[in-house]
Scaffold this motif. Structure first.
Motif: not given
Length: 397
Positions: A251-255, A257-264, A329-333
Motif C-alpha cells: 500500500q502506498s500514500n501520496s508522499d 507516489d509524489d517522490t516516485a514521480k519526482q525521481i523519474v 506502480r506510482a509511475v505506471g511500471l
C-alpha cells in the motif's frame, strides 16, 4: 558446572580427539595402512563418479545440442524421443541417474584396479617397512598423525551440518547456542567461511536447482487458469510478510507516489524510469540487521511494508521490495514481487526481490534493491542468477 559448558564445543573436541588418541594408543599396522589407502581411493572414486554422473545427466536432459548429445543421438537415434518424453519427469531423472552412476562407477573401478595393485599397495608396504624400523614412541606419534585427516574431516562435516541448521532452520534459541560455541566459531572463521565462499560451493544450489527446476514447476500449483501465466506458488518466505498480505504491504500514500514521480521526472523510457527508482531505493534505505533478527524470531513484533519503510528509511529485503513495487506502480511500471534464495556472501537464505517489465526488450528485468544497497549493480545484472535462485513470483501489478 555443566550449565556453563557448551555441549557443541565438547562434541567438536571429542570428534577431533578420539580418532587421534586411538591412533596413538593403537599404532597403525600394515593392514590398516593398506585399508586406509584403499578407502581413500574408493572415496575419491565415488566422489568423481557422482560429479561425472551429475554433469552427464544435466547435459543429456538440458535440451541443448552439444558434442555429447550429438554422439548419443548418432549411436542411439531413439534416445531423442526418450529424452524429450521424460525431460521433465523427476522420477525418470532419478532412475537414469542411478543407472548411469552404476555404469560410471563400474568403469572407474576397472581403471582403479591396476592403480591399487601396482601403486597403492606397494607404497603402503614401503611406508610400513620404514615405519616398522622406528622407535615405539615415533610409531605412536605417526599413528596419531595418521588419524588427523579423519579427525579434521569429521569436525568439518559436523560443523557444516551445524551451519546448515543455523542458516535454514528457524530455531533462534538453538542457533544462538550453536553460535555461542567458541570451537564452532573458530572452525567457521578459519575453515567453513573459505569453503562456503568457494565458487564451486556457491554454484551447487544453482546446479541442483537447474536440474529439478522444470520438474518442480510441473508439480507446482498456480493461481491462474491461464497455463501461460508465470508460476504463482507461495513459498515459505511468508514469514517475511510479518502477518500481513502482500497487498497490504505494498500500500502506498501520496508522499511515496509524489517522490516516485519526482525521481523519474520527465523520463519516458520505462527501463530508465525503473533504474532511477532502483537507484533511489538502494541508496536511501538502510538495511536493518536488528529487524532481520527480530523477524526470524517473532515476525509479529515488527511493522513491514512500503509506508513504514519510506518513513523510517530502514527495512529488510521484503521492505525494500515492497517500496519498490509502490514506487513503480506510482509511475505506471509493471512490476513483480519475487521470493527465493539469495546468497549473502557467506550463506544462502530466504530472500525477496523484484522484476520490472521492459516493453522495448519485451522481457522481465531482475531488480534487487536490497543487494543494490551494497554499492554493486543488481539491476538487470548478467550475473544475477549467481546469487539468486529458486525464484517464484508472489504477485504482479
Amino acid at each position: 558446572m555443566f550449565s556453563h559448558i557448551n555441549i557443541i564445543t565438547i562434541i567438536i573436541i571429542c570428534m577431533f580427539s578420539i580418532p587421534v588418541l586411538t591412533g596413538i594408543v593403537y599404532p597403525v599396522s600394515k593392514i590398516r595402512i593398506q585399508q586406509s589407502a584403499l578407502s581413500a581411493a574408493d572415496c575419491l572414486k565415488y566422489i568423481l563418479g557422482l560429479i561425472l554422473t551429475f554433469y552427464l545427466v544435466r547435459i543429456i536432459f538440458s535440451g541443448t545440442e552439444n558434442g555429447f548429445t550429438s554422439a548419443l543421438v548418432h549411436y542411439i537415434p531413439s534416445s531423442t524421443d526418450l529424452i524429450s518424453q521424460y525431460q521433465q519427469d523427476i522420477v525418470a531423472w532419478a532412475i537414469f541417474f542411478f543407472i548411469l552412476l552404476c555404469v560410471i562407477l563400474f568403469l572407474l573401478n576397472l581403471l582403479a584396479l591396476p592403480f591399487k595393485r601396482h601403486v597403492l599397495v606397494p607404497l603402503s608396504d614401503k611406508f610400513y617397512s620404514i615405519m616398522n624400523k622406528m622407535h615405539a614412541k615415533q610409531k605412536r606419534i605417526i599413528g596419531g598423525l595418521w588419524q588427523l585427516p579423519k579427525s579434521v574431516c569429521m569436525v568439518v562435516v559436523f560443523s557444516l551440518l551445524l551451519n546448515f541448521y543455523t542458516s535454514f532452520i528457524n530455531n533462534p534459541s538453538a542457533g544462538d547456542y550453536i553460535n555461542a560455541s567458541r570451537a564452532y566459531q573458530i572452525i567457521h572463521k578459519n575453515m567453513l567461511r573459505p569453503i562456503l565462499n568457494a565458487d564451486l560451493i556457491k554454484s551447487l544450489p544453482i546446479l541442483i536447482g537447474d536440474v529439478f527446476k522444470k520438474a518442480a514447476e510441473d508439480y507446482t500449483p498456480a493461481n491462474s487458469d491461464n497455463s501461460g501465466e508465470p508460476n504463482y506458488w507461495k513459498l515459505p518466505a511468508i514469514k517475511y510478510f510479518n502477518g500481513m498480505t502482500i497487498d497490504e504491504a505494498v500500500q502506498s500514500n501520496s508522499d511515496i507516489d509524489d517522490t516516485a514521480k519526482q525521481i523519474v521526472g520527465t523520463e519516458e523510457n520505462e527501463n530508465k524510469k525503473a533504474y532511477l527508482l532502483y537507484q533511489w531505493v538502494s541508496k536511501n534505505i538502510r538495511y536493518d540487521k536488528v529487524k532481520a533478527e527480530i523477524v526470524l524470531k517473532n515476525p509479529s513484533r515488527v511493522n513491514s511494508g512500503s509506508i513504514i519503510t519510506f518513513e523510517i528509511r530502514t527495512g529488510v529485503c521484503f521492505d525494500y521490495s515492497c517500496l519498490y513495487v509502490s514506487m513503480c506502480r506510482a509511475v505506471g511500471l509493471k512490476v513483480r514481487l519475487v521470493s527465493g534464495l539469495g546468497y549473502s556472501g557467506e550463506e544462502w537464505g530466504e530472500h525477496v526481490w523484484n522484476q520490472v517489465y521492459d516493453p522495448e526488450e519485451e522481457k522481465w528485468v531482475n531488480v534487487d534493491t536490497t543487494f543494490g544497497n551494497s554499492g554493486n549493480n543488481y539491476f538487470d545484472n548478467s550475473g544475477f542468477s549467481a546469487n539468486h535462485k529458486y525464484d517464484v513470483v508472489q504477485a504482479e501489478w
